[in-house]
Design an enzyme around this catalytic site. Structure first.
Site, mmCIF file in Angstrom:
data_model
loop_
_atom_site.group_PDB
_atom_site.id
_atom_site.type_symbol
_atom_site.label_atom_id
_atom_site.label_comp_id
_atom_site.label_asym_id
_atom_site.label_seq_id
_atom_site.Cartn_x
_atom_site.Cartn_y
_atom_site.Cartn_z
ATOM 1 N N ASP A 8 31.739 49.096 42.177
ATOM 2 C CA ASP A 8 32.118 49.880 41.071
ATOM 3 C C ASP A 8 33.026 51.660 42.242
ATOM 4 O O ASP A 8 32.351 52.194 42.487
ATOM 5 C CB ASP A 8 31.184 49.788 40.375
ATOM 6 C CG ASP A 8 31.965 50.513 39.718
ATOM 7 O OD1 ASP A 8 32.654 50.415 38.482
ATOM 8 O OD2 ASP A 8 31.426 51.767 38.638
ATOM 9 N N THR B 244 38.444 51.474 37.960
ATOM 10 C CA THR B 244 37.894 52.434 38.107
ATOM 11 C C THR B 244 38.224 52.746 40.229
ATOM 12 O O THR B 244 38.927 54.215 40.101
ATOM 13 C CB THR B 244 36.250 53.121 38.582
ATOM 14 O OG1 THR B 244 35.904 52.253 38.851
ATOM 15 C CG2 THR B 244 35.815 53.018 36.641
ATOM 16 N N THR B 245 37.898 51.360 40.919
ATOM 17 C CA THR B 245 38.875 52.360 41.650
ATOM 18 C C THR B 245 40.755 51.989 42.069
ATOM 19 O O THR B 245 41.249 53.045 42.479
ATOM 20 C CB THR B 245 38.564 50.516 42.136
ATOM 21 O OG1 THR B 245 37.420 50.427 43.242
ATOM 22 C CG2 THR B 245 38.414 50.546 44.026
ATOM 23 N N ASP C 226 30.761 46.750 33.654
ATOM 24 C CA ASP C 226 32.454 46.454 33.783
ATOM 25 C C ASP C 226 32.935 45.643 32.560
ATOM 26 O O ASP C 226 33.891 46.230 31.342
ATOM 27 C CB ASP C 226 32.294 46.433 34.578
ATOM 28 C CG ASP C 226 33.184 48.144 36.049
ATOM 29 O OD1 ASP C 226 32.300 49.005 35.146
ATOM 30 O OD2 ASP C 226 33.895 48.026 36.441
HETATM 31 P P1 ADP Z 1 38.922 48.650 39.862
HETATM 32 O O1 ADP Z 1 37.188 49.042 40.087
HETATM 33 O O2 ADP Z 1 39.550 49.237 39.412
HETATM 34 O O3 ADP Z 1 38.022 47.214 38.171
HETATM 35 P P2 ADP Z 1 38.467 45.620 41.073
HETATM 36 O O4 ADP Z 1 38.056 45.363 42.600
HETATM 37 O O5 ADP Z 1 37.930 45.202 40.166
HETATM 38 O O6 ADP Z 1 38.653 47.385 41.038
HETATM 39 O O7 ADP Z 1 39.946 45.371 41.623
HETATM 40 C C1 ADP Z 1 40.620 45.489 40.017
HETATM 41 C C2 ADP Z 1 42.066 44.824 40.948
HETATM 42 O O8 ADP Z 1 42.067 43.367 41.078
HETATM 43 C C3 ADP Z 1 43.423 44.555 39.904
HETATM 44 O O9 ADP Z 1 44.077 44.943 40.340
HETATM 45 C C4 ADP Z 1 43.235 43.170 39.172
HETATM 46 O O10 ADP Z 1 43.740 42.555 38.490
HETATM 47 C C5 ADP Z 1 42.902 42.532 40.294
HETATM 48 N N1 ADP Z 1 42.287 41.276 40.298
HETATM 49 C C6 ADP Z 1 40.925 41.264 39.100
HETATM 50 N N2 ADP Z 1 40.813 39.673 39.258
HETATM 51 C C7 ADP Z 1 42.079 38.804 39.963
HETATM 52 C C8 ADP Z 1 42.427 37.180 40.723
HETATM 53 N N3 ADP Z 1 41.985 36.488 40.094
HETATM 54 N N4 ADP Z 1 43.592 37.267 40.979
HETATM 55 C C9 ADP Z 1 44.627 38.796 41.626
HETATM 56 N N5 ADP Z 1 44.544 39.379 41.682
HETATM 57 C C10 ADP Z 1 42.843 40.142 40.733
HETATM 58 MG MG MG Z 2 37.468 45.861 37.995
#
Ligand code: ADP
Ligand code: MG
Length: 544
Positions: free
Chosen positions: A60, A93-94, A390
């Site tokens: 996270d 958040t990332t 989250d």
């Molecule tokens: P954050 O802390 O920003 O939420 P995450 O590590 O949760 O970071 O990553 C979020 C990103 O991953 C988003 O841009 C989301 O669209 C992408 N994402 C989530 N699930 C999938 C999936 N099944 N296929 C492609 N991209 C995905």
């Molecule tokens: Mg996320």
């Protein structure tokens, strides 16, 4: 001789101008590099050990940024936006940190070449405005036609939020639980009404949702084991009263000069306690919970009368019990009547792994629920809790603003295309700047590919082509190393996350660009010459 003007305290460190701006941008870049690899379903996790030796494993962004303990004054801005994203929408958040860093990286060459930061800021603001318009235009509103459809939508959003976490393999299992938990809340969806309890051991699938309240068995005295551990139709007395003998004696100083007097005091103390206990018993309660300790005498008293009791119940659990079961928390035993007692259909003390849990189920006002998480190591459970947080936030957000966009870089690619198209219609420096920001937006799909080990250049080229041909929901397909229509693939995210992330990232970038001087006061108590002989004091009246 020119007199020297002393403006700042001795030891003050100042730096200014373009080099300062560039150095701030570079500092932000190194922070972004720290969280870069955690983005997306194939992102890696970070293990952070703090000064006390406590290890945390997390994916996270906000948690990592918090634990990094950053001291660079400008780079702290990025920590703040990650925190604000966490507080406001809970997920993304990332992404927000990555976007802010990438915007800065893309405009850095212009700053180096001497474009005034104000012009850059203006361009970022313009780009942001265009992005907001486009997101609002594109976002798909899911009409609340039926309960089932709403559930399906919420589950999809929860699954997307969890797919990038450690628990992604169990995301179907958890997305149901999370949606159930959130839907059990009342209109305002208060977050603190979902309790999360962790019990080490067992497998993740053994986690369960209790509609009602559950908390760990509290410390208890002898006699407790004799009390029954389950009731049907129970009446619950919620107290904030100490039911222990020594209590009264500790509150006053008493001087006595013979044994009889002392005996009287002891008797009186027992009498006070017994009066309280009798009042509670008379009220008809068969479960007694108190925020304060319940001593051995009281425990025995209750056990003799088939009453279950638990002292030192954490305040939040007591409050949640009150919300779920009704009744009121009493601070005196005098007016405990049946109308201040909480009610529930079933109470039981159940073994969950190595812990005993008190469960209250079938509560009449149940607007609260408790998740009991099971799983291996403690770090793992903690990360599971953060991931569920989250997902819970996302579901709450989606209930409030029910419009979604496609994730996996799809929305970012489309915004990038819109900005690039716009930049071609304008003249001047702004054209290059807006195109640079358009390029900056591509960081999300690029990083998703990089983290999955895909050929980012190749996939980005395919995506650009698709978006130019009107395939507005095309994004990275994590399973096939290709691109796909992520709206059909059900990679959905609430549009509010993207709106918030872009706004916060643009604001942070603008803020860092608008700083051209840092003035650092010497730390209190530190001798001004801590640097060791360098640059002797200014204007200290030294003999020339
Ligand atoms: P954050 O802390 O920003 O939420 P995450 O590590 O949760 O970071 O990553 C979020 C990103 O991953 C988003 O841009 C989301 O669209 C992408 N994402 C989530 N699930 C999938 C999936 N099944 N296929 C492609 N991209 C995905
Ligand atoms: Mg996320």
């Amino acid at each position: 001789m020119q007199p020297q003007i002393v403006l700042l305290k001795e030891g003050t460190d100042t730096s200014q101008g373009k080099p300062q701006l560039i150095s701030n941008i570079n500092a932000c870049q190194s922070i972004v590099d720290a969280v870069r690899t955690t983005l997306g379903p194939r992102g890696m996790d970070k293990l952070i050990v703090n000064s006390q030796g406590k290890a945390t494993i997390s994916n996270d962004g906000a948690t990592i940024m918090k634990l990094l303990d950053i001291v660079h004054p400008a780079a702290k801005t990025l920590v703040d936006i990650a925190k604000s994203q966490d507080a406001e929408v809970g997920d993304g958040t990332t992404s927000v940190v990555l976007l802010a860093g990438e915007f800065l990286k893309q405009v850095k060459p212009f700053v180096e070449e001497g474009v005034h930061p104000r012009i850059v800021i203006k361009a970022i603001r313009k780009a942001l405005q265009l992005c907001m318009e486009k997101i609002n235009e594109m976002a798909v509103r899911i009409e609340k036609q039926s309960k089932e459809e709403q559930r399906a939508l919420l589950e999809k959003c929860a699954a997307t939020a969890m797919s990038s976490k450690l628990i992604h393999q169990q995301k179907d299992f958890f997305s149901k639980i999370v949606v159930d938990a959130v839907l059990s809340l009342d209109e305002l969806l208060p977050l603190n009404m979902i309790g999360i309890k962790k019990v080490a051991g067992g497998s993740l699938e053994e986690s369960q949702l209790v509609s009602g309240v559950a908390f760990k068995k509290t410390f208890s005295y002898a006699g407790f084991e004799m009390a029954p551990k389950s009731y049907e139709q129970c009446k619950i007395a919620l107290l904030n009263i100490e039911l222990e003998l020594k209590a009264e004696r500790d509150n006053a100083e008493i001087r006595v000069d013979n044994v009889k007097e002392y005996q009287k005091i002891v008797d009186a103390e027992w009498q006070i306690l017994y009066n309280k206990l009798a009042k509670i018993h008379e009220s008809g309660a068969n479960v007694v919970l108190s925020k304060l300790p319940i001593g051995d005498v009281a425990t025995q008293y209750f056990a003799d009368r088939n009453i279950f009791c638990a002292g030192r119940v954490p305040e939040e659990d007591l409050k949640r019990t009150m919300k779920a079961c009704g009744g009121a928390v009493m601070t005196t035993a005098n007016d405990i009547k049946s109308n201040v007692l909480g009610l529930c259909d079933r109470f039981e003390e159940r073994q969950v792994g190595g812990e005993r849990f008190n469960l209250f189920q079938g509560c009449p006002n149940a607007k609260t629920s408790t998740l009991i998480l099971r799983g291996g190591a403690e770090q793992f459970l903690e990360e599971t809790e953060r991931s569920l947080h989250d997902a819970i936030m996302i579901v709450r957000r989606t209930i409030k603003h029910d419009s979604v966009v496609a994730g996996g870089g799809a929305i970012e690619m489309e915004l990038s295309k819109v900005l690039r198209d716009y930049s071609r219609t304008i003249a001047g420096k702004e054209q290059l700047l807006i195109a640079a920001i358009a390029k900056g937006l591509e960081v999300i799909p690029r990083q998703l590919c990089d983290n999955a080990g895909f050929d980012a250049t190749n996939i980005l080229n395919k995506l650009r082509q698709k978006h130019a041909q009107g395939g507005q929901w095309f994004g990275v397909d994590i399973t096939k190393e290709d691109i796909s229509d992520n709206f059909e693939q059900c990679v959905w995210e609430p549009s509010i996350i993207k709106i918030n992330a872009l706004t916060a990232a643009a604001e942070a970038a603008c803020m860092i660009l608008s700083v051209d001087e840092t003035i650092k006061s010497p730390k209190a108590g530190e001798p001004p010459m801590a640097g060791g002989g360098m640059g002797m004091g200014r204007g200290m009246g030294r003999p020339m």
